[in-house]
Design a protein around this motif. Structure first.
Motif, PDB file in Angstrom:
ATOM      1  N   ASP A   1       0.836  -1.208   0.000  1.00 21.58           N
ATOM      2  CA  ASP A   1       0.000   0.000   0.000  1.00 21.58           C
ATOM      3  C   ASP A   1       0.869   1.255   0.000  1.00 21.58           C
ATOM      4  N   ARG A   2       1.915   1.256   0.843  1.00 22.91           N
ATOM      5  CA  ARG A   2       2.797   2.426   0.893  1.00 22.91           C
ATOM      6  C   ARG A   2       3.531   2.609  -0.427  1.00 22.91           C
ATOM      7  N   ILE A   3       3.973   1.486  -1.021  1.00 25.52           N
ATOM      8  CA  ILE A   3       4.694   1.565  -2.288  1.00 25.52           C
ATOM      9  C   ILE A   3       3.797   2.123  -3.390  1.00 25.52           C
ATOM     10  N   LEU A   4       2.545   1.615  -3.473  1.00 27.59           N
ATOM     11  CA  LEU A   4       1.634   2.081  -4.516  1.00 27.59           C
ATOM     12  C   LEU A   4       1.298   3.558  -4.342  1.00 27.59           C
ATOM     13  N   ASN A   5       1.094   3.981  -3.099  1.00 27.89           N
ATOM     14  CA  ASN A   5       0.798   5.401  -2.846  1.00 27.89           C
ATOM     15  C   ASN A   5       1.974   6.279  -3.265  1.00 27.89           C
ATOM     16  N   GLU A   6       3.196   5.808  -2.974  1.00 29.17           N
ATOM     17  CA  GLU A   6       4.376   6.590  -3.339  1.00 29.17           C
ATOM     18  C   GLU A   6       4.532   6.665  -4.854  1.00 29.17           C
ATOM     19  N   VAL A   7       4.269   5.555  -5.544  1.00 27.63           N
ATOM     20  CA  VAL A   7       4.352   5.560  -7.014  1.00 27.63           C
ATOM     21  C   VAL A   7       3.274   6.459  -7.590  1.00 27.63           C
ATOM     22  N   ARG A   8       2.065   6.397  -7.022  1.00 26.18           N
ATOM     23  CA  ARG A   8       0.965   7.210  -7.521  1.00 26.18           C
ATOM     24  C   ARG A   8       1.282   8.702  -7.369  1.00 26.18           C
TER      25      ARG A   8
ATOM     26  N   GLY B   1       3.555   9.510 -16.010  1.00 26.93           N
ATOM     27  CA  GLY B   1       2.978   9.267 -17.327  1.00 26.93           C
ATOM     28  C   GLY B   1       3.195   7.892 -17.885  1.00 26.93           C
ATOM     29  N   GLN B   2       3.559   6.908 -17.065  1.00 31.31           N
ATOM     30  CA  GLN B   2       3.806   5.563 -17.582  1.00 31.31           C
ATOM     31  C   GLN B   2       2.578   4.679 -17.439  1.00 31.31           C
ATOM     32  N   GLY B   3       1.435   5.107 -17.936  1.00 27.10           N
ATOM     33  CA  GLY B   3       0.250   4.256 -17.875  1.00 27.10           C
ATOM     34  C   GLY B   3      -0.896   4.945 -17.189  1.00 27.10           C
ATOM     35  N   GLY B   4      -0.587   5.680 -16.096  1.00 27.52           N
ATOM     36  CA  GLY B   4      -1.596   6.509 -15.476  1.00 27.52           C
ATOM     37  C   GLY B   4      -2.636   5.776 -14.698  1.00 27.52           C
ATOM     38  N   PRO B   5      -3.192   6.395 -13.662  1.00 28.72           N
ATOM     39  CA  PRO B   5      -4.315   5.797 -12.961  1.00 28.72           C
ATOM     40  C   PRO B   5      -5.546   5.787 -13.838  1.00 28.72           C
TER      41      PRO B   5
ATOM     42  N   ASP C   1      -8.130  -2.643 -10.161  1.00 23.14           N
ATOM     43  CA  ASP C   1      -7.077  -3.662 -10.162  1.00 23.14           C
ATOM     44  C   ASP C   1      -6.064  -3.397 -11.283  1.00 23.14           C
ATOM     45  N   MET C   2      -6.574  -2.950 -12.444  1.00 18.28           N
ATOM     46  CA  MET C   2      -5.668  -2.637 -13.545  1.00 18.28           C
ATOM     47  C   MET C   2      -4.772  -1.457 -13.184  1.00 18.28           C
ATOM     48  N   ASP C   3      -5.319  -0.498 -12.459  1.00 14.37           N
ATOM     49  CA  ASP C   3      -4.520   0.631 -11.996  1.00 14.37           C
ATOM     50  C   ASP C   3      -3.426   0.137 -11.042  1.00 14.37           C
ATOM     51  N   SER C   4      -3.814  -0.770 -10.121  1.00 14.80           N
ATOM     52  CA  SER C   4      -2.823  -1.325  -9.194  1.00 14.80           C
ATOM     53  C   SER C   4      -1.757  -2.104  -9.951  1.00 14.80           C
ATOM     54  N   LEU C   5      -2.194  -2.864 -10.976  1.00 17.55           N
ATOM     55  CA  LEU C   5      -1.242  -3.636 -11.780  1.00 17.55           C
ATOM     56  C   LEU C   5      -0.244  -2.714 -12.467  1.00 17.55           C
ATOM     57  N   ASN C   6      -0.737  -1.622 -12.999  1.00 13.90           N
ATOM     58  CA  ASN C   6       0.135  -0.668 -13.659  1.00 13.90           C
ATOM     59  C   ASN C   6       1.116  -0.041 -12.673  1.00 13.90           C
ATOM     60  N   LEU C   7       0.617   0.308 -11.474  1.00  8.46           N
ATOM     61  CA  LEU C   7       1.491   0.891 -10.457  1.00  8.46           C
ATOM     62  C   LEU C   7       2.515  -0.124  -9.965  1.00  8.46           C
ATOM     63  N   TYR C   8       2.087  -1.384  -9.827  1.00 12.69           N
ATOM     64  CA  TYR C   8       3.026  -2.440  -9.434  1.00 12.69           C
ATOM     65  C   TYR C   8       4.137  -2.569 -10.482  1.00 12.69           C
ATOM     66  N   ARG C   9       3.726  -2.512 -11.764  1.00  8.83           N
ATOM     67  CA  ARG C   9       4.709  -2.633 -12.838  1.00  8.83           C
ATOM     68  C   ARG C   9       5.743  -1.516 -12.755  1.00  8.83           C
TER      69      ARG C   9
ATOM     70  N   GLN D   1       9.952  -1.888 -11.525  1.00 15.85           N
ATOM     71  CA  GLN D   1      11.098  -1.413 -12.293  1.00 15.85           C
ATOM     72  C   GLN D   1      12.032  -0.576 -11.430  1.00 15.85           C
ATOM     73  N   LYS D   2      11.511  -0.007 -10.341  1.00 16.79           N
ATOM     74  CA  LYS D   2      12.298   0.906  -9.518  1.00 16.79           C
ATOM     75  C   LYS D   2      12.881   0.235  -8.282  1.00 16.79           C
ATOM     76  N   ALA D   3      12.558  -1.045  -8.034  1.00 15.63           N
ATOM     77  CA  ALA D   3      13.121  -1.805  -6.918  1.00 15.63           C
ATOM     78  C   ALA D   3      14.006  -2.917  -7.487  1.00 15.63           C
ATOM     79  N   PRO D   4      15.072  -3.321  -6.754  1.00 21.50           N
ATOM     80  CA  PRO D   4      16.072  -4.252  -7.305  1.00 21.50           C
ATOM     81  C   PRO D   4      15.611  -5.697  -7.363  1.00 21.50           C
ATOM     82  N   PHE D   5      14.528  -5.967  -8.091  1.00 18.12           N
ATOM     83  CA  PHE D   5      14.031  -7.329  -8.263  1.00 18.12           C
ATOM     84  C   PHE D   5      14.691  -7.965  -9.490  1.00 18.12           C
ATOM     85  N   ALA D   6      16.012  -8.096  -9.473  1.00 16.50           N
ATOM     86  CA  ALA D   6      16.735  -8.692 -10.595  1.00 16.50           C
ATOM     87  C   ALA D   6      18.106  -9.120 -10.113  1.00 16.50           C
ATOM     88  N   SER D   7      18.784  -9.907 -10.932  1.00 14.58           N
ATOM     89  CA  SER D   7      20.147 -10.352 -10.619  1.00 14.58           C
ATOM     90  C   SER D   7      21.141  -9.443 -11.331  1.00 14.58           C
ATOM     91  N   PRO D   8      22.237  -9.074 -10.663  1.00 17.12           N
ATOM     92  CA  PRO D   8      23.222  -8.186 -11.306  1.00 17.12           C
ATOM     93  C   PRO D   8      24.104  -8.896 -12.321  1.00 17.12           C
TER      94      PRO D   8
END
Length: 432
Positions: free
Chosen positions: A248-255, A260-264, A290-298, A302-309
């Motif tokens: 919830d905190r992450i989505l609010n911060e992204v919102r 302009g990357q998809g928009g609410p 839910d689609m808005d949440s999906l877009n915000l999650y996306r 991209q902004k959190a390190p969910f990947a291998s270096p």
């Protein structure tokens, strides 16, 4: 007492080591050395000790050589087994990468399908509203037609009564012709009204059937959209929670920082008469939410390190935690010298240079108070202030700084505190 004991010992030694004389002759003189039994015993014991030491040393060396050979063979077997395991892990990692790419493609395809289904849903809802409006118009026309039919019947009855009276008292042919014409016109109008009413009823039934078919289709679309949202949103929510991040905190911060990357997505509103939204409207608005949440999650992912270096073949050599009595604040990835190193999330480079212990180090500042560090590089490919994207190459693996071999020391810090990078990497396994 001592003399007797000495005599007895000397007599006993003379049995095995009789006294001997060693003559040394020169040109002018001859001398001899007397070897007493005790002296011979000492010499014999010394020689025996030397021989025994030589035998023991030779045995030890021989056993050592045999043992070393066994150890080398065992080490070679262990090394081969380790290499096989590394190859298996590498193949498994490549398979997981391919599965992640396939999952990403399926996700993108599902998102495109959702957008298409949303358009169909809006079109269907508009058509349904048009049909409801058409039914209302038909019902109004039908009521008006029924009233006109009743009025026509009353007029026919009135004219019939008036015609009977006129026939009994008046013999004027013109009046009789006028009455007959009026009666025929009224009868035709009555028949036409009845026919129109029947056609209206048939059209109303057809529209109701079409409306029901459309409602069933809308319900199917809703179910598919709801299932797609459940499959898409829940893994993302689980991923953030597994990384210790409040969704919830992450989505609010992204919102708040939306750029302009998809928009609410705005909720639907079909009624213009102040009526409460229908069940379908509520379902549609929930899907849009839910689609808005999906877009915000996306965007957040991209902004959190969910990947291998590291994307090439590698092996983990040291994990997060205490090591040799000291805190190891990251995870080590070992691979060949010069292996590419990639940013694990979008961010801004805040350090790109030498730092004691780390060697050549790159620091990237991400959103949500997250910072990643990439140490011991052989070459740095970014500059301070540069914006980087997930998957962008930022350097090459090396052995600079306090390092015992070529590897990458990778850290993730949240609010300045080091956390286990594998939390983020493992959290994304089911999504990316």
């Amino acid at each position: 007492m001592r003399t007797r004991l000495s005599i007895k010992i000397n007599s006993l030694l003379e049995r095995y080591f009789p006294e001997r004389r060693l003559f040394l002759r020169s040109d002018t003189d001859t001398r001899f050395i007397r070897l007493r039994p005790s002296t011979q015993l000492i010499g014999f014991a010394g020689s025996a000790a030397i021989v025994a030491w030589a035998i023991i040393a030779t045995s030890v060396l021989l056993m050592d050589s045999i043992g070393a050979g066994n150890f080398r063979d065992q080490a070679r077997r262990d090394h081969q087994a380790y290499e096989r395991r590394l190859n298996e892990l590498s193949s498994e990692r490549d398979a997981r990468t391919e599965e992640a790419l396939a999952a990403q493609e399926r996700f993108n395809a599902a998102l495109s399908q959702i957008s298409l289904m949303q358009s169909e849903l809006l079109t269907s809802e508009t058509r349904r509203r048009e049909l409801e409006t058409g039914i209302d118009v038909i019902q109004t026309t039908l009521r008006k037609t029924m009233k006109d039919r009743e009025l026509a019947r009353d007029q026919v009855a009135t004219l019939t009564e008036g015609g009977d009276a006129a026939t009994s008292g008046v013999t004027d042919n013109a009046a009789l012709d006028f009455l007959t014409t009026a009666l025929e016109a009224t009868a035709q109008e009555r028949d036409q009204v009845v026919a129109d009413a029947q056609d209206a009823l048939i059209k109303a039934e057809e529209m109701k059937s079409e409306l029901q078919v459309m409602a069933d289709k809308n319900d199917q679309i809703f179910r598919q959209l709801e299932e797609a949202m459940t499959v898409s949103v829940k893994p993302l929510d689980k991923m953030f929670r597994a990384a210790g991040m409040n969704p919830d905190r992450i989505l609010n911060e992204v919102r708040k920082g939306y750029s302009g990357q998809g928009g609410p997505l705005m909720p639907l509103s079909f009624s213009t008469r102040g009526e409460a939204p229908s069940g379908e409207t509520k379902r549609a608005n929930q899907i849009l939410k839910d689609m808005d949440s999906l877009n915000l999650y996306r965007i957040a992912a991209q902004k959190a390190p969910f990947a291998s270096p590291v994307k090439s073949a590698f092996r983990f050599t040291s994990g997060f935690g205490r090591r040799w009595g000291r805190m190891h604040q990251g995870t080590d990835f070992a691979a060949a010298h010069g292996t590419p190193i990639y940013a694990t999330a979008d961010g801004v480079v805040i350090h790109a240079g030498w730092q004691s212990g780390y060697g050549k180090l790159v620091k990237i500042q991400h959103q949500f108070g997250i910072e990643t560090r990439y140490a011991h590089q052989s070459k740095i490919r970014v500059k301070v202030g540069q914006r980087v994207s997930r998957g962008q190459r930022i350097g090459d693996m090396g052995n600079t700084g306090r390092s015992t071999g070529t590897h990458l020391h990778y850290e993730v810090r949240v609010g300045g505190k080091a956390v286990n990078p594998m939390i983020y990497i493992k959290a994304a396994n089911d999504v990316f």
